[in-house]
Design a protein around this motif. Structure first.
Motif, PDB file in Angstrom:
ATOM      1  N   PHE A  52      13.134 -32.980  -1.711  1.00 30.23           N
ATOM      2  CA  PHE A  52      11.716 -32.603  -1.671  1.00 30.23           C
ATOM      3  C   PHE A  52      11.443 -31.614  -0.540  1.00 30.23           C
ATOM      4  O   PHE A  52      10.650 -30.677  -0.705  1.00 30.23           O
ATOM      5  CB  PHE A  52      10.845 -33.851  -1.500  1.00 30.23           C
ATOM      6  CG  PHE A  52       9.385 -33.607  -1.703  1.00 30.23           C
ATOM      7  CD1 PHE A  52       8.866 -33.476  -2.980  1.00 30.23           C
ATOM      8  CD2 PHE A  52       8.525 -33.486  -0.624  1.00 30.23           C
ATOM      9  CE1 PHE A  52       7.508 -33.239  -3.183  1.00 30.23           C
ATOM     10  CE2 PHE A  52       7.170 -33.251  -0.814  1.00 30.23           C
ATOM     11  CZ  PHE A  52       6.662 -33.128  -2.095  1.00 30.23           C
ATOM     12  N   SER A  78       2.337 -35.168   3.248  1.00 33.65           N
ATOM     13  CA  SER A  78       2.190 -36.620   3.291  1.00 33.65           C
ATOM     14  C   SER A  78       3.164 -37.294   2.334  1.00 33.65           C
ATOM     15  O   SER A  78       3.731 -38.351   2.647  1.00 33.65           O
ATOM     16  CB  SER A  78       0.750 -37.017   2.936  1.00 33.65           C
ATOM     17  OG  SER A  78      -0.165 -36.436   3.837  1.00 33.65           O
ATOM     18  N   LEU A  79       3.374 -36.687   1.169  1.00 30.15           N
ATOM     19  CA  LEU A  79       4.299 -37.255   0.193  1.00 30.15           C
ATOM     20  C   LEU A  79       5.719 -37.295   0.735  1.00 30.15           C
ATOM     21  O   LEU A  79       6.455 -38.262   0.488  1.00 30.15           O
ATOM     22  CB  LEU A  79       4.243 -36.434  -1.100  1.00 30.15           C
ATOM     23  CG  LEU A  79       5.077 -36.959  -2.273  1.00 30.15           C
ATOM     24  CD1 LEU A  79       4.696 -38.400  -2.608  1.00 30.15           C
ATOM     25  CD2 LEU A  79       4.908 -36.057  -3.492  1.00 30.15           C
ATOM     26  N   LEU A  80       6.104 -36.266   1.481  1.00 28.45           N
ATOM     27  CA  LEU A  80       7.436 -36.264   2.086  1.00 28.45           C
ATOM     28  C   LEU A  80       7.597 -37.434   3.042  1.00 28.45           C
ATOM     29  O   LEU A  80       8.630 -38.114   3.053  1.00 28.45           O
ATOM     30  CB  LEU A  80       7.684 -34.935   2.812  1.00 28.45           C
ATOM     31  CG  LEU A  80       9.025 -34.807   3.550  1.00 28.45           C
ATOM     32  CD1 LEU A  80      10.191 -35.039   2.607  1.00 28.45           C
ATOM     33  CD2 LEU A  80       9.144 -33.440   4.211  1.00 28.45           C
ATOM     34  N   PHE A 108      -1.131 -32.709   1.146  1.00 30.21           N
ATOM     35  CA  PHE A 108      -0.698 -33.724   0.186  1.00 30.21           C
ATOM     36  C   PHE A 108       0.824 -33.756   0.081  1.00 30.21           C
ATOM     37  O   PHE A 108       1.442 -34.828   0.099  1.00 30.21           O
ATOM     38  CB  PHE A 108      -1.318 -33.442  -1.185  1.00 30.21           C
ATOM     39  CG  PHE A 108      -0.807 -34.356  -2.260  1.00 30.21           C
ATOM     40  CD1 PHE A 108      -1.217 -35.679  -2.325  1.00 30.21           C
ATOM     41  CD2 PHE A 108       0.094 -33.885  -3.207  1.00 30.21           C
ATOM     42  CE1 PHE A 108      -0.741 -36.522  -3.319  1.00 30.21           C
ATOM     43  CE2 PHE A 108       0.580 -34.723  -4.203  1.00 30.21           C
ATOM     44  CZ  PHE A 108       0.155 -36.040  -4.261  1.00 30.21           C
ATOM     45  N   LYS A 109       1.441 -32.588  -0.026  1.00 31.25           N
ATOM     46  CA  LYS A 109       2.904 -32.517  -0.126  1.00 31.25           C
ATOM     47  C   LYS A 109       3.558 -32.982   1.169  1.00 31.25           C
ATOM     48  O   LYS A 109       4.591 -33.668   1.145  1.00 31.25           O
ATOM     49  CB  LYS A 109       3.326 -31.095  -0.464  1.00 31.25           C
ATOM     50  CG  LYS A 109       2.897 -30.655  -1.849  1.00 31.25           C
ATOM     51  CD  LYS A 109       3.105 -29.167  -2.060  1.00 31.25           C
ATOM     52  CE  LYS A 109       2.575 -28.732  -3.420  1.00 31.25           C
ATOM     53  NZ  LYS A 109       2.633 -27.280  -3.617  1.00 31.25           N
ATOM     54  N   TRP A 150      12.523 -28.242  -1.633  1.00 33.76           N
ATOM     55  CA  TRP A 150      11.578 -27.693  -2.607  1.00 33.76           C
ATOM     56  C   TRP A 150      10.328 -27.183  -1.902  1.00 33.76           C
ATOM     57  O   TRP A 150       9.814 -26.110  -2.243  1.00 33.76           O
ATOM     58  CB  TRP A 150      11.197 -28.787  -3.616  1.00 33.76           C
ATOM     59  CG  TRP A 150      10.158 -28.324  -4.588  1.00 33.76           C
ATOM     60  CD1 TRP A 150      10.325 -27.538  -5.688  1.00 33.76           C
ATOM     61  CD2 TRP A 150       8.748 -28.611  -4.523  1.00 33.76           C
ATOM     62  NE1 TRP A 150       9.125 -27.319  -6.316  1.00 33.76           N
ATOM     63  CE2 TRP A 150       8.143 -27.971  -5.638  1.00 33.76           C
ATOM     64  CE3 TRP A 150       7.952 -29.355  -3.644  1.00 33.76           C
ATOM     65  CZ2 TRP A 150       6.772 -28.047  -5.874  1.00 33.76           C
ATOM     66  CZ3 TRP A 150       6.582 -29.438  -3.888  1.00 33.76           C
ATOM     67  CH2 TRP A 150       6.014 -28.785  -4.990  1.00 33.76           C
ATOM     68  N   MET A 151       9.835 -27.933  -0.915  1.00 36.89           N
ATOM     69  CA  MET A 151       8.658 -27.497  -0.173  1.00 36.89           C
ATOM     70  C   MET A 151       8.904 -26.159   0.528  1.00 36.89           C
ATOM     71  O   MET A 151       8.034 -25.272   0.531  1.00 36.89           O
ATOM     72  CB  MET A 151       8.270 -28.545   0.881  1.00 36.89           C
ATOM     73  CG  MET A 151       7.507 -29.729   0.366  1.00 36.89           C
ATOM     74  SD  MET A 151       7.048 -30.868   1.698  1.00 36.89           S
ATOM     75  CE  MET A 151       6.110 -29.788   2.768  1.00 36.89           C
ATOM     76  N   ASN A 173      -3.521 -29.061  -0.808  1.00 37.39           N
ATOM     77  CA  ASN A 173      -2.243 -29.265  -1.489  1.00 37.39           C
ATOM     78  C   ASN A 173      -1.095 -29.353  -0.499  1.00 37.39           C
ATOM     79  O   ASN A 173      -0.158 -30.141  -0.664  1.00 37.39           O
ATOM     80  CB  ASN A 173      -1.995 -28.122  -2.481  1.00 37.39           C
ATOM     81  CG  ASN A 173      -2.917 -28.185  -3.677  1.00 37.39           C
ATOM     82  OD1 ASN A 173      -3.398 -29.262  -4.022  1.00 37.39           O
ATOM     83  ND2 ASN A 173      -3.171 -27.050  -4.308  1.00 37.39           N
ATOM     84  N   GLY A 174      -1.175 -28.516   0.551  1.00 34.61           N
ATOM     85  CA  GLY A 174      -0.124 -28.544   1.564  1.00 34.61           C
ATOM     86  C   GLY A 174      -0.066 -29.864   2.297  1.00 34.61           C
ATOM     87  O   GLY A 174       1.027 -30.414   2.521  1.00 34.61           O
ATOM     88  N   HIS A 186       7.478 -23.925  -2.311  1.00 35.03           N
ATOM     89  CA  HIS A 186       6.092 -24.332  -2.068  1.00 35.03           C
ATOM     90  C   HIS A 186       5.179 -23.117  -2.148  1.00 35.03           C
ATOM     91  O   HIS A 186       5.417 -22.118  -1.513  1.00 35.03           O
ATOM     92  CB  HIS A 186       5.990 -24.998  -0.695  1.00 35.03           C
ATOM     93  CG  HIS A 186       4.571 -25.229  -0.261  1.00 35.03           C
ATOM     94  ND1 HIS A 186       3.649 -25.928  -1.015  1.00 35.03           N
ATOM     95  CD2 HIS A 186       3.916 -24.839   0.854  1.00 35.03           C
ATOM     96  CE1 HIS A 186       2.504 -25.972  -0.386  1.00 35.03           C
ATOM     97  NE2 HIS A 186       2.629 -25.310   0.741  1.00 35.03           N
TER      98      HIS A 186
END
Length: 238
Positions: free
Chosen positions: A230, A197-199, A194-195, A233-234, A191-192, A238
């Protein structure tokens, strides 16, 4: 004194930025400039306190993250003009509001925090987040500026988001080396990751905005704010 100092720094920062916002709204720019000097000194005092108490740079946690991010954001805003400082004060106050009620203290020491790759991973993530927040400020300021000023702000935002992306990638690379040294695998999906990479995808969207969307002020501003939102938020949720 050590226990109450973080809370004291937090509330001094809150009062200074709130005071600067009021002064800017009242068009008292000269006095507001002195507030900005006090803001830098207060943030610097918070950062030095963290380094002195822990023997390392700020890494994560409500107090460490907000003081360090705001410190870098304020430094990045130096040299700007116009309504940038007005928007900057509002955004900083929102960041301070995010951590309101959270523990105001440094993180407990842990055996891995003295590893250089661990420190780089966490510290560079905070620096990158500060760049993304500053880019958000520049995009939001476009709402209050004319065409010429808007073009200058967007150019500055593009340069700084690229620097922020570079800092962010250096931090992720440091985390990869940390995993390689300790777990025998330089990359693993979670999950970490993924987040994280999304950033980076959000940053790429801002940098490669199609002309049809890029010319729309609302779309450009909202998309330019997403990496900063984002990242916060992380770091804080997170």
């Amino acid at each position: 004194m050590i226990q109450i100092f973080p809370t004291l720094v937090y509330w001094i920062m809150f009062l200074l930025f709130a005071g600067e916002l009021v002064l800017l709204l009242l068009k008292k720019d000269t006095i507001a400039k002195w507030f900005r000097h006090l803001e830098i000194l207060t943030c610097l005092a918070g950062v030095l306190f963290i380094v002195f108490v822990t023997g390392r740079p700020p890494l994560f946690g409500p107090f460490e993250a907000c003081v360090y991010i705001i410190f870098v954001v304020v430094l990045l805003a130096r040299g700007c003009r116009g309504n940038v400082f007005l928007v900057n004060s509002i955004v900083v106050l929102l960041i301070l509001a995010l951590v309101l009620g959270k523990p105001m203290a440094v993180n407990d020491d842990y055996y891995m925090y003295d590893n250089i790759w661990v420190m780089l991973f966490f510290d560079l993530r905070l620096v990158a987040a500060a760049f993304f927040v500053h880019v958000m400020v520049l995009h939001l300021t476009c709402f209050f500026e004319g065409f010429r000023e808007k073009a200058v702000l967007l150019k500055q935002a593009r340069h700084k988001i690229l620097v922020g992306a570079l800092v962010y990638l250096c931090g992720e690379w440091s985390g990869s080396v940390w995993c390689l040294n300790w777990f025998g695998d330089s990359w693993q999906w979670s999950n970490g990751f993924f987040k994280a990479s999304l950033l980076f995808v959000l940053v790429m969207i801002v940098c490669h905005m199609p002309p049809a969307f890029g010319n729309n002020r609302l779309i450009r501003t909202l998309s330019g704010s997403l990496p900063g939102i984002f990242a916060l938020w992380m770091i804080f949720y997170h």
